[in-house]
Write an enzyme that holds these catalytic residues in place. Sequence first.
Site, short mmCIF file in Angstrom:
data_model
loop_
_atom_site.label_atom_id
_atom_site.label_comp_id
_atom_site.label_asym_id
_atom_site.label_seq_id
_atom_site.Cartn_x
_atom_site.Cartn_y
_atom_site.Cartn_z
N HIS A 247 45.62 -9.26 8.77
CA HIS A 247 45.47 -7.81 8.56
C HIS A 247 45.27 -7.44 7.09
CE1 HIS A 247 49.95 -7.55 7.89
NE2 HIS A 247 49.54 -6.64 7.03
N ASP A 292 47.87 -12.84 13.81
CA ASP A 292 47.76 -12.25 12.47
C ASP A 292 47.91 -13.36 11.43
OD1 ASP A 292 47.61 -10.47 10.41
OD2 ASP A 292 49.62 -9.62 10.68
N GLY A 386 53.54 -4.61 1.44
CA GLY A 386 53.23 -5.42 0.25
C GLY A 386 53.77 -6.84 0.36
N SER A 388 53.49 -8.40 3.29
CA SER A 388 52.63 -8.99 4.31
C SER A 388 51.90 -10.23 3.82
CB SER A 388 51.56 -7.98 4.72
OG SER A 388 52.13 -7.07 5.60
N GLY A 389 51.78 -11.22 4.67
CA GLY A 389 51.07 -12.45 4.31
C GLY A 389 51.97 -13.46 3.62
C1 4AZ Z 1 53.50 -3.62 6.03
O1 4AZ Z 1 53.12 -2.49 6.24
C2 4AZ Z 1 54.80 -4.05 6.63
N1 4AZ Z 1 59.50 -4.44 8.06
C3 4AZ Z 1 55.22 -5.34 6.45
C4 4AZ Z 1 56.42 -5.73 7.00
C5 4AZ Z 1 57.17 -4.86 7.71
C6 4AZ Z 1 56.76 -3.55 7.88
C7 4AZ Z 1 55.55 -3.16 7.34
C8 4AZ Z 1 58.46 -5.33 8.28
O2 4AZ Z 1 52.86 -4.43 5.34
#
Ligand code: 4AZ
Length: 438
Positions: A247, A292, A386, A388-389
């Site tokens: 994503h 993902d 932020g 993520s990944g």
């Molecule tokens: C995001 O939006 C995101 N609480 C990443 C992780 C989580 C929520 C949102 C987990 O990148």
Amino acid sequence: MISLQHIPEDGAQWSLNFSLVLRPSRVPSASRSVNPYIVCFVVIAVVVILAVTTSLLVYFLALGQKYYFYRSSFQILNVQYTDELSSTVTQKYRTLSGRIESTITRGFIESNLRKQFIRAHVISLRQSGSDVIADIVMKFKFTKDNNEPSVKRRIESVLQQIMNNSENLEMNTSGELTQITDQDTENILTQECGLRPDLTTLSDERIIGGTKAKEGDWPWQVSLQWSNLHHCGGVLISKKWILSAAHCFTSRSDTLQWTVTFGISTTFPKERRGIKTILIHNNYKPETQENDIALLQLDREVTFTRNIRMVCLPDASQNIPPGTTAYVTGWGSQRYTGSIVPDLEQARVKIISTKVCNAPSSYNGAILPGMLCAGLLQGGVDACQGDSGGPLVQEDARQLWFLVGIVSWGYKCALPDKPGVYTLVTAYRDWIYQHAEI
Ligand code: 4AZ
């Protein structure tokens, strides 16, 4: 990264009340006037004695210690060599290495070098006829007053005892015990997956949960930056390949706009690379966040150093029991819709079973087979925007760090019953090996 703030309990307020009662003195006047030079001399002497004692203590307890690294080879007589042992990532290789390391560790713990022995690590398994030869690096801590020949003799004698006593693993020394320099050790060990610098492990005393990471604590963590701004986390799995979340790239597919930085600071990175290819899982579904996962190929290999290393990838069958500890790291925001942070943060979480995570009060069936939940059910510690990944890692019995999850999604951040949802890496092991040349 979101964390519960540790609020110190109302600490006891220590107040010391001296009440000085002044009475008319009955002491004879001759003894009242003490020579100020003597007072001065005594005070200075006490201070000097204290300073010397403290420095000597510090020197002998801490600075007088020296690390010694040794390399040796052992022939394993009751294990037949098979092709699976030629690759460091197979379960066979990992299991046998673990058995060898724990036999050596147990031997040293039961010996008179229990305080000096720190760790043994198998660096390769080779074939010798039908037997196996294991190459091993060992770390010790001795005080500086030990001379090297005597240290070597003591280690050799314990190793000999281990060879004679090992019950389920028949081992023989094969080749000399040789001391290796710190630099040579670093060159050997930086090539291994999932190892921290200095062969250190996280000690339980360290408070983790949304705290700042130190350089080298998570050497596989990278920052993925879009137009020089941190956008997502990523994980180094070889000199040329990074794993991340699909994503992060759906509306940002131009490789030229992306840069990868290494090291805990995004402002002053240790190293930078461009991205040559972005490989998004071809079954990634934005509606459900299934699959993902993405692979990124660097434009140029990164050199492994003390603080830049790869994580281990788990075997497809590696189990990740609910309730076990894992760590998530990233530069993500500290509250939902907050801003990213410049220095890497780390948080300790627990693996949560898919059954619990799919309960109506939690994610109500949205956790699909390639996903994994981790966090605290009471909330308070979580990955956030932020992050993520980025990696969710666990330490195995050999004290190697394995990538079990990739930060994927969640309902806001750190809310009760809404833990972080991760891409389950074991489910994608084959996909990773098919697409990345590792
Ligand atoms: C995001 O939006 C995101 N609480 C990443 C992780 C989580 C929520 C949102 C987990 O990148």
